[in-house]
Scaffold this active site. Structure first.
Site, PDB file in Angstrom:
ATOM      1  N   LYS A  22      -0.914  14.250 -11.546  1.00  0.00           N
ATOM      2  CA  LYS A  22      -0.879  13.327 -12.693  1.00  0.00           C
ATOM      3  C   LYS A  22      -1.418  11.962 -12.286  1.00  0.00           C
ATOM      4  O   LYS A  22      -2.239  11.371 -12.987  1.00  0.00           O
ATOM      5  CB  LYS A  22       0.570  13.181 -13.189  1.00  0.00           C
ATOM      6  CG  LYS A  22       0.790  11.981 -14.095  1.00  0.00           C
ATOM      7  CD  LYS A  22       2.214  11.869 -14.562  1.00  0.00           C
ATOM      8  CE  LYS A  22       3.133  11.074 -13.674  1.00  0.00           C
ATOM      9  NZ  LYS A  22       3.051   9.609 -13.806  1.00  0.00           N
ATOM     10  N   ASN A  23      -0.950  11.469 -11.145  1.00  0.00           N
ATOM     11  CA  ASN A  23      -1.301  10.097 -10.767  1.00  0.00           C
ATOM     12  C   ASN A  23      -2.749   9.959 -10.301  1.00  0.00           C
ATOM     13  O   ASN A  23      -3.253   8.840 -10.188  1.00  0.00           O
ATOM     14  CB  ASN A  23      -0.327   9.563  -9.712  1.00  0.00           C
ATOM     15  CG  ASN A  23       1.042   9.296 -10.318  1.00  0.00           C
ATOM     16  OD1 ASN A  23       1.208   9.349 -11.544  1.00  0.00           O
ATOM     17  ND2 ASN A  23       2.023   9.013  -9.479  1.00  0.00           N
ATOM     18  N   CYS A 116      10.469  -1.178 -17.310  1.00  0.00           N
ATOM     19  CA  CYS A 116      10.993   0.151 -17.638  1.00  0.00           C
ATOM     20  C   CYS A 116      12.228   0.390 -16.782  1.00  0.00           C
ATOM     21  O   CYS A 116      12.578  -0.464 -15.964  1.00  0.00           O
ATOM     22  CB  CYS A 116       9.943   1.237 -17.461  1.00  0.00           C
ATOM     23  SG  CYS A 116       9.566   1.626 -15.793  1.00  0.00           S
ATOM     24  N   ARG A 121       8.084  -3.862 -13.139  1.00  0.00           N
ATOM     25  CA  ARG A 121       6.698  -3.397 -13.186  1.00  0.00           C
ATOM     26  C   ARG A 121       5.706  -4.456 -13.665  1.00  0.00           C
ATOM     27  O   ARG A 121       5.039  -4.296 -14.690  1.00  0.00           O
ATOM     28  CB  ARG A 121       6.584  -2.118 -14.015  1.00  0.00           C
ATOM     29  CG  ARG A 121       7.592  -1.078 -13.566  1.00  0.00           C
ATOM     30  CD  ARG A 121       7.292   0.290 -14.055  1.00  0.00           C
ATOM     31  NE  ARG A 121       6.282   0.944 -13.253  1.00  0.00           N
ATOM     32  CZ  ARG A 121       6.066   2.255 -13.281  1.00  0.00           C
ATOM     33  NH1 ARG A 121       6.774   3.018 -14.051  1.00  0.00           N
ATOM     34  NH2 ARG A 121       5.140   2.792 -12.524  1.00  0.00           N
ATOM     35  N   ASP A 304       8.493   8.286  -5.318  1.00  0.00           N
ATOM     36  CA  ASP A 304       8.539   9.340  -6.334  1.00  0.00           C
ATOM     37  C   ASP A 304       9.229  10.613  -5.833  1.00  0.00           C
ATOM     38  O   ASP A 304       9.368  11.578  -6.583  1.00  0.00           O
ATOM     39  CB  ASP A 304       7.119   9.657  -6.837  1.00  0.00           C
ATOM     40  CG  ASP A 304       6.558   8.524  -7.695  1.00  0.00           C
ATOM     41  OD1 ASP A 304       7.309   7.571  -7.997  1.00  0.00           O
ATOM     42  OD2 ASP A 304       5.365   8.587  -8.055  1.00  0.00           O
ATOM     43  N   ARG A 396       6.464  14.375 -19.026  1.00  0.00           N
ATOM     44  CA  ARG A 396       5.419  13.396 -18.709  1.00  0.00           C
ATOM     45  C   ARG A 396       4.729  13.749 -17.395  1.00  0.00           C
ATOM     46  O   ARG A 396       3.568  13.408 -17.207  1.00  0.00           O
ATOM     47  CB  ARG A 396       6.020  11.998 -18.555  1.00  0.00           C
ATOM     48  CG  ARG A 396       6.574  11.449 -19.848  1.00  0.00           C
ATOM     49  CD  ARG A 396       7.031  10.036 -19.651  1.00  0.00           C
ATOM     50  NE  ARG A 396       5.985   9.293 -18.971  1.00  0.00           N
ATOM     51  CZ  ARG A 396       6.145   8.124 -18.377  1.00  0.00           C
ATOM     52  NH1 ARG A 396       7.321   7.552 -18.380  1.00  0.00           N
ATOM     53  NH2 ARG A 396       5.152   7.517 -17.795  1.00  0.00           N
TER      54      ARG A 396
HETATM   55  C1  UD1 Z   1       2.349   4.070  -9.272  1.00  0.00           C
HETATM   56  C2  UD1 Z   1       2.762   5.451  -9.709  1.00  0.00           C
HETATM   57  C3  UD1 Z   1       4.290   5.587  -9.661  1.00  0.00           C
HETATM   58  C4  UD1 Z   1       4.802   5.219  -8.273  1.00  0.00           C
HETATM   59  C5  UD1 Z   1       4.263   3.861  -7.825  1.00  0.00           C
HETATM   60  C6  UD1 Z   1       4.589   3.552  -6.375  1.00  0.00           C
HETATM   61  C7  UD1 Z   1       1.020   6.078 -11.248  1.00  0.00           C
HETATM   62  C8  UD1 Z   1       0.622   6.332 -12.649  1.00  0.00           C
HETATM   63  N1  UD1 Z   1       2.284   5.668 -11.059  1.00  0.00           N
HETATM   64  O1  UD1 Z   1       2.909   3.142 -10.199  1.00  0.00           O
HETATM   65  O2  UD1 Z   1       4.613   6.955  -9.943  1.00  0.00           O
HETATM   66  O3  UD1 Z   1       6.223   5.163  -8.297  1.00  0.00           O
HETATM   67  O4  UD1 Z   1       2.826   3.841  -7.952  1.00  0.00           O
HETATM   68  O5  UD1 Z   1       4.095   4.540  -5.539  1.00  0.00           O
HETATM   69  O6  UD1 Z   1       0.257   6.286 -10.311  1.00  0.00           O
HETATM   70  N2  UD1 Z   1       3.754  -4.874  -8.149  1.00  0.00           N
HETATM   71  C9  UD1 Z   1       3.657  -6.243  -8.305  1.00  0.00           C
HETATM   72  N3  UD1 Z   1       2.624  -6.744  -9.057  1.00  0.00           N
HETATM   73  C10 UD1 Z   1       1.681  -5.937  -9.626  1.00  0.00           C
HETATM   74  C11 UD1 Z   1       1.787  -4.549  -9.459  1.00  0.00           C
HETATM   75  C12 UD1 Z   1       2.836  -4.030  -8.718  1.00  0.00           C
HETATM   76  O7  UD1 Z   1       4.480  -6.989  -7.798  1.00  0.00           O
HETATM   77  O8  UD1 Z   1       0.766  -6.453 -10.276  1.00  0.00           O
HETATM   78  C13 UD1 Z   1       4.874  -4.317  -7.356  1.00  0.00           C
HETATM   79  C14 UD1 Z   1       5.804  -3.456  -8.206  1.00  0.00           C
HETATM   80  O9  UD1 Z   1       6.815  -4.236  -8.809  1.00  0.00           O
HETATM   81  C15 UD1 Z   1       6.356  -2.476  -7.184  1.00  0.00           C
HETATM   82  C16 UD1 Z   1       5.196  -2.313  -6.193  1.00  0.00           C
HETATM   83  O10 UD1 Z   1       4.320  -3.409  -6.418  1.00  0.00           O
HETATM   84  O11 UD1 Z   1       7.441  -3.044  -6.497  1.00  0.00           O
HETATM   85  C17 UD1 Z   1       4.430  -1.021  -6.330  1.00  0.00           C
HETATM   86  O12 UD1 Z   1       3.960  -0.902  -7.665  1.00  0.00           O
HETATM   87  P1  UD1 Z   1       2.619  -0.097  -7.997  1.00  0.00           P
HETATM   88  O13 UD1 Z   1       2.134   0.600  -6.765  1.00  0.00           O
HETATM   89  O14 UD1 Z   1       1.688  -1.003  -8.704  1.00  0.00           O
HETATM   90  O15 UD1 Z   1       3.137   1.002  -9.018  1.00  0.00           O
HETATM   91  P2  UD1 Z   1       2.366   1.647 -10.254  1.00  0.00           P
HETATM   92  O16 UD1 Z   1       0.907   1.657  -9.991  1.00  0.00           O
HETATM   93  O17 UD1 Z   1       2.884   1.039 -11.508  1.00  0.00           O
END
Ligand code: UD1
Length: 416
Positions: A22-23, A116, A121, A304, A396
């Site tokens: 999915k990711n 969420c 996030r 995950d 999902r």
């Molecule tokens: C993706 C995955 C999710 C997984 C996560 C971490 C998808 C669709 N989802 O989510 O299943 O749990 O990676 O492996 O691929 N952060 C910031 N600022 C930002 C973005 C992120 O501070 O702009 C922080 C977040 O709060 C979190 C960390 O970075 O603590 C990791 O987040 P991120 O890797 O961005 O997660 P997603 O891409 O949303």
């Protein structure tokens, strides 16, 4: 709303085939916006999140045809640069269309995704990266608006490793002028898969799978056919299912090297396995040894897989510690596991698991995707009936989860 009902304490046996990731599928589908030529994606999992991304492509003017696990996409006439709130609110990964739209059309408007249940996030890193490439960002009426005259390659240093921000910047930089370097980039297998796909279309991306990614901008991309990598989190979920039920199963079509840290932990817990090409045969255990985990970006223990690991450790022969370092609120499955007889206490981002000899079936509720997986695993092990509600979260991210477990011999059914 559908429910899953499990009669626990049945041994699993046989073989299960892992679906596409999915990711990986989500950013790859979004990235097809970067080309006017047809893309054919195979091994695409039929999941609700993927259907939402497909809808987003149609909303911006793309033409798609999703047959079985093959998705045909033609993004010749993108006419709309806006991802509306009603789609973004159902799936945060909608924000991926921003990097792709900005990359090809130098403009994008995406509803601000909210927080969420697993955490806040934020998307500040995505926006900082776009600004470094030359975009002007405005936030108005709940929408992020990004515009640029041209995008120019830049050095981008993330202070936190982010999967989403890395994917978004790769997409925006693919058609930018000059060279972009992302430092402290995410090295997750799904990020590498996005880069391999884009390179197949003519992009020039190097260093994917490491923490420094270099993108040399190209003027345009061609079309192409690509098979989405198998899902290492689904693999991990089935491996832990064998672990927790003390069963022997084979997990097939699996990306073995991507799941190495989970295999190491399963070994520490006392499971035995054999690897043969893309097949892993695992023998589970009645009471696993306690094995502590701390979630980390890849190649660390995946967040995950944390909920599934919590369920497994709830049956261990001692005490174990689970440290969640990525998502501040990702322990919503713990009270539900405790309702099934587990003995887990949470303080801040740490869970202390005191192993118990058995779980008992109970009505439980899913709060998020991986929490749902952990409750299914607990239900398979528990004595009696487990009734799992709010399973739309599971739909999902897991393709036909109850069917796959049924084929392995579980007594599991979906009811309306
Ligand atoms: C993706 C995955 C999710 C997984 C996560 C971490 C998808 C669709 N989802 O989510 O299943 O749990 O990676 O492996 O691929 N952060 C910031 N600022 C930002 C973005 C992120 O501070 O702009 C922080 C977040 O709060 C979190 C960390 O970075 O603590 C990791 O987040 P991120 O890797 O961005 O997660 P997603 O891409 O949303």
């Amino acid at each position: 709303m559908d429910k899953i009902i499990i009669e626990g304490r049945n041994k699993l046996s046989g073989s299960v085939r892992i679906s596409g990731s999915k990711n990986a599928a989500l950013p790859i589908i979004a990235s097809t916006i970067l080309t006017a030529k047809e893309c054919v994606l195979t091994n695409v999992p039929r999941l609700n999140d993927v259907l939402v991304m497909n809808k987003l492509i149609k909303t911006v003017g793309g033409d798609t045809d999703f047959t079985g696990n093959t998705l045909y996409i033609r993004n010749k006439n993108i006419t709309n640069f806006k991802a509306p709130y009603d789609l973004v609110k159902t799936m945060r990964a909608s924000v991926y269309v921003m990097g792709a739209l900005l990359g090809r059309y130098k403009q994008a408007e995406v509803a601000l995704p909210g927080g969420c249940v697993i955490g806040e996030r934020p998307i500040n890193l995505h926006l900082q990266g776009f600004e470094k490439l030359g975009a002007k960002i405005k936030i108005e009426h709940g929408y992020i608006k990004a515009k640029a005259k041209t995008l120019k390659g830049a050095e981008i240093n993330f202070d936190v490793v982010s999967v989403g921000a890395t994917a978004n910047i790769i997409m925006a930089a693919t058609l930018a002028e000059g060279r972009t370097v992302i430092r402290n980039a995410a090295s997750e297998p799904h990020i590498a898969d996005l880069a391999v796909f884009l390179n197949k279309l003519g992009a020039k991306i190097n260093g994917h799978g490491t923490n420094t990614i270099e993108i040399r901008g190209v003027p345009e991309l061609k079309g192409g056919k690509y098979s989405i990598t198998p899902d290492y989190i689904e693999t991990g979920t089935f491996l832990v299912a064998a672990g927790i039920t003390g069963s022997k199963i084979t997990v097939d079509n699996t990306p073995v090297k991507d799941i190495e840290i989970v295999l190491n932990k399963l070994q520490e817990a006392g499971c035995r396995f054999k690897i043969n090409g893309s097949k892993i045969t695992i023998q589970g255990i009645d009471r696993p040894n306690p094995a502590n985990i701390e979630t980390q970006p890849y190649p660390g223990f995946p967040t995950d897989m944390q909920a599934q690991w919590s369920a497994f450790m709830s049956l261990s022969s001692g005490a174990s510690i689970i440290n969640e370092t990525i998502w501040e609120k990702r322990f919503m499955h713990i009270p539900e596991l405790n309702r099934m007889g587990a003995n887990i206490s949470v303080k801040g981002n740490t869970a202390v698991v005191e192993g118990v000899a058995g779980l008992s079936g109970a009505p439980v509720m899913v709060s998020d995707l991986r929490a749902g997986a952990s409750l299914v695993l607990a239900g398979l092990r528990a004595k009696g009936t487990t009734e799992i509600s709010r399973i739309y979260h599971l739909d999902r991210g897991y393709e036909r989860i109850e069917k796959k477990f049924e084929m392995l011999g579980a007594k599991i059914k979906r009811v309306k």
